[in-house]
Structure formats: C-alpha cells, structure tokens
Design an enzyme around this catalytic site. Structure first.
Site, mmCIF file in Angstrom:
data_model
loop_
_atom_site.group_PDB
_atom_site.id
_atom_site.type_symbol
_atom_site.label_atom_id
_atom_site.label_comp_id
_atom_site.label_asym_id
_atom_site.label_seq_id
_atom_site.Cartn_x
_atom_site.Cartn_y
_atom_site.Cartn_z
ATOM 1 N N SER A 101 0.831 -1.044 -0.073
ATOM 2 C CA SER A 101 -0.081 -0.109 0.026
ATOM 3 C C SER A 101 0.801 1.529 0.136
ATOM 4 O O SER A 101 1.623 1.377 -0.882
ATOM 5 C CB SER A 101 -0.997 -0.090 1.159
ATOM 6 O OG SER A 101 -1.966 1.174 1.298
ATOM 7 N N ASP A 246 -2.925 6.637 -3.412
ATOM 8 C CA ASP A 246 -1.798 5.659 -2.575
ATOM 9 C C ASP A 246 -1.005 4.538 -3.676
ATOM 10 O O ASP A 246 -1.619 4.700 -4.634
ATOM 11 C CB ASP A 246 -2.125 5.266 -1.308
ATOM 12 C CG ASP A 246 -3.305 4.176 -1.359
ATOM 13 O OD1 ASP A 246 -3.851 3.892 -2.432
ATOM 14 O OD2 ASP A 246 -3.516 3.605 -0.377
ATOM 15 N N ASP A 248 -1.382 1.455 -3.707
ATOM 16 C CA ASP A 248 -2.310 0.421 -4.318
ATOM 17 C C ASP A 248 -3.538 1.264 -5.006
ATOM 18 O O ASP A 248 -4.466 0.286 -5.417
ATOM 19 C CB ASP A 248 -2.507 -0.711 -3.542
ATOM 20 C CG ASP A 248 -3.201 -0.434 -2.125
ATOM 21 O OD1 ASP A 248 -2.904 0.900 -1.854
ATOM 22 O OD2 ASP A 248 -3.743 -1.265 -1.597
#
Length: 453
Positions: A101, A246, A248
């Site tokens: 992430s 962000d 992902d």
C-alpha cells in the site's frame, strides 16, 4: 516480532515485510490460505500484485502453496487493490493482493479476502491462516492434495472500468480539467483507463510510471508533504481539482482548485450527501475518528449514521450487517455497497467529479458547508505502555462520557478526542476535534502533556 507476524498482523491483513523475506514464508501462507478457503468450499483464488519489485517472486511462492493443495489460481497480474476486490466479487472467489500500500519501497505484504471480496480479519480467518502457515514453517505441512491446482491468467481491467463508470451519471461530469498524482503506484494503470472514457474531461497524470522504488515521492498521500507536487500543479495548471492516490490506489485524497486538500472526513461527507440524494433514508457508516460533521450531514440529508471502528475489515462487516450503502474513513478509504462493500479510490474520485459538475460551483465552494470544525490530524506519540496511558487519561476525564469501541473516545461537549494504540508499534494515536483552531491546539497540548507524563 517474527517475519510471519509482520506479514499477517499489521493493518489487519495489510502486513508489510522486507523484500529479503524468505519465499518459504510466503509459500507457507499460501498453504495456510489454501487450507482456509477449501474449508469454506472454494477451489479457486484470484491473485494480483502491485508494482513492487518483489511482487512476482512472492506471487509465485504463494501460488505454489495454493496449487500444491489443490487450489486453482486466476492471476490477473498488475492491478490496484480495488481491481482485485472487483475480481473477487465478480468471479465469486477468494482473493489475495500483494501490496504494501502506502509503505516505503523495500516492503511488501498481502491483503486477503473471501469470495465476494468479504474481509479476512483478525477474528474472521486470519488466525487460522497464520496457524497453518506456522505449522508449515515448523515442518508439519498438511497432506498435499492428490490434484495439483492450475494457474491461469486473465485481465479484469476493462470490466473494472465499465463497473466504475456505472457509479455516476456521466452527463453530470461536464467540462473540467483534472490532474492525478499516482505516485508511481497502481493508479498509473487504472486512473487513465477510467478518465480517458469521460467526454469533456481534460486530464493529466503525474508520475504515471509503475515503479515500486518510488523515485519521485512516497505513495502515502496522508502525509501533506507527499501532496506538495500535486497542489502546486493544480494551481500552476489551472486545474479544477487534483487527485492523490496511494500505492495500491484504493485510497484517494482530493485537492480543490486553489491547491487546498480536503480531509477524508470532508470527502466522506460530500459522498454521503450524494448517496442520500439518490437513496433517501440510507444507512451511511463513518469511522470514529471522522469529523462530527459527517454524522451531522447524514442526518440532515435524511440518512442513518452508524459509527464504526477504524479498519477495512470492520467496516466491510458492519456494511454487510446493516445494509449500509456507503461508508467512509478519515484516512480516505471510501466503501460502496454496490462495489461488494469494498473501498475504491476511483469510484470516490468519479463521484466527487460528478458533484462538482452537477453543482456548477468550484470545489473550494462546494466543500465549505461540509467543514464545520478544526481537527488535529492523527498525532502519534511513542509510549512504554499504551494501555496504561489510556487508563490514566480515562481517569482524568472520568466525569465525561466515554466509550471503548476502538481505544478511548471522550466527549467533552464542544470538543472530543480519540486515543488508540497502534497494532504494530509502541505508539498512541491521538485524534481531536474542536470548534476553532485555537481551541483545538490548546486541547491537543493538554492531551499530549497527559500522555507524555
């Protein structure tokens, strides 16, 4: 903390682990997940990964563990997390997303879900996966299946784009200019695939190259420093709004035409109002660190607000239990019932764009009625014993209404605060809101003095 615990503990299932982790550990997790999903009647799993260099080798190790125990794998390759959730929901099978992430380069991790993108959390299957994986690492692997699972490849991107576009009336997104900073993350794949389908939208993508070393800035838009380039570009380029994704791409922060960012709470309130305009009386979730303005807006628009713990696995579960149509977190995760109760930065982005287009007003004006209080943002303090400090603070406010839904929340009348321990570090996370900036700063100083004493 062991490598295995690093993978499976942080952020519910969103654990991170350094690249040098032995693939044996990830293989063991594949065995653990195979054991878990077959017990639930599944025989296929969809797997995706982000752009981090370690992704292919970790996917291969995880796939091997699944295949050896009779589970087929549908590999959709490079994808955003919301694309993986869409694949899980559409195919009706469990899923695994290899991503860290917003975390720095050199980390990776796994997000798991059951069929229909249903969450796998600490008390909904994660312990079983971890237990079997630990047994494998200890040399006690379950008997392998007589049938070797198969791996196939598929692409779900086109179907995902069509799905995202159904969440808005495209005619409401009038002529506008949009710039998106995808931070060398998976937004570079999915964001232009959606925006190029919008007539009248002139868009620009900053840092679109998929590069898990993050050569431009970290893919963590929660930190204001990582929105600096986007804010400057919005103003310099005369854009109507900016979008900061962000790594992902399941989260998005929005920037108005003046270069000022919206908090996750403000965006949640805007999207709640949009949802309730189309579905009067609907239930809307908000986590307990969202601004008070969110439940106020929900009630004012005829909806039913429901307060939840922080974290995607909790919110997805409560959405399923309550039939909520929408949910939002202050951290800029936005959940949609028609998206299998999963979060999506892209769907949220389109809905904000549609609200700007429908209103005919600049985002800087549209946002104003939804911003009613001043907040501290999340302030982290390192402590020796987080629970002891929480008990001490609770005692200092014994005359005020309190609850322990997630950490300690105290209602002090015209201001409130929440104090939560980190799951992975010796930290306390303080969120506080008050009517004015001066009052907010004063109360923050008061709380920090208590915490550090």
């Amino acid at each position: 903390m062991s490598v295995l615990n690093q993978i499976v503990k942080a952020y519910d299932i969103r654990g991170t682990v350094h690249d040098e982790v032995n693939a044996t550990v990830v293989h063991a997790l594949g065995v653990g997940f195979a054991n878990f999903v077959t017990a639930s009647g599944a025989d296929r799993v969809v797997i995706a990964r982000d752009m981090r260099p370690s992704g292919p080798s970790l996917v291969e190790a995880f796939t091997r563990g699944l295949n050896q125990h009779g589970v087929d794998v549908v590999d959709i390759g490079l994808a955003s997390t919301d694309l993986m959730y869409f694949a899980s929901g559409t195919l009706g099978i469990p899923g695994a997303m290899f991503t860290a992430s917003h975390n720095p380069a050199g980390y990776n991790g796994i997000k798991l879900c059951l069929d229909g993108a249903r969450p796998v959390g600490a008390d909904s299957g994660l312990a079983e996966v971890q237990s079997v994986a630990q047994s494998v690492l200890d040399g006690d692997e379950p008997a392998r299946s007589q049938r070797q699972g198969e791996r196939t490849e598929d692409s779900m991107l086109d179907a995902f784009v069509e799905h995202v576009l159904t969440f808005v009336d495209l005619s409401e997104i009038g002529p506008m200019r949009v710039v998106a900073d995808t931070a060398n993350g998976m937004g570079g794949l999915v964001v232009p695939a959606v925006l190029e389908r919008l007539d009248g939208v002139d868009f620009e993508i900053m840092y679109p190259e998929l590069d898990g070393t993050f050569p431009n800035h970290p893919a963590d838009p929660l930190q204001p420093a990582n929105q600096r380039d986007l804010r400057a570009r919005v103003v310099a380029g005369g854009f109507d709004l900016g979008l900061a994704f962000d790594g992902d791409a399941d989260r998005v922060f929005v920037v108005d035409e003046t270069g000022n960012g919206l908090s996750g709470s403000t965006t949640t309130a805007i999207l709640a109002a949009a949802t309730l305009r189309q579905h009067p009386g609907a239930t809307v979730l908000h986590n307990l660190i969202c601004s008070r303005s969110v439940p106020e807006v929900v009630v004012e628009h005829g909806g039913v607000p429901v307060r939840t713990r922080v974290g995607h696995s909790y919110i997805k579960q409560v959405m399923a239990e309550t039939g909520a149509l929408f949910g939002g977190e202050h951290s800029a995760h936005y959940y949609f019932a028609r998206n299998f109760n999963a979060d999506s930065g892209l769907i949220a982005s389109l809905m904000v764009m549609a609200e700007v287009g429908r209103s005919g007003t600049p985002l800087s004006e549209l946002r104003a009625p939804f911003e009613r209080y001043c907040s501290s943002g999340e302030i982290n303090t390192q402590v020796h014993d987080a629970l002891a400090v929480i008990d001490q603070v609770s005692g200092e406010f014994a005359d005020r209404p309190q609850d322990d839904l997630d950490g300690l929340t105290v209602d002090c009348g015209d201001w409130w605060f929440n104090l939560r321990p980190s799951n992975t570090e010796p930290l306390l996370r303080l969120n506080l809101e008050a009517p004015t900036r001066d009052a907010c700063d004063d109360h923050v100083a008061e709380l920090l003095a208590l915490i550090t004493s």
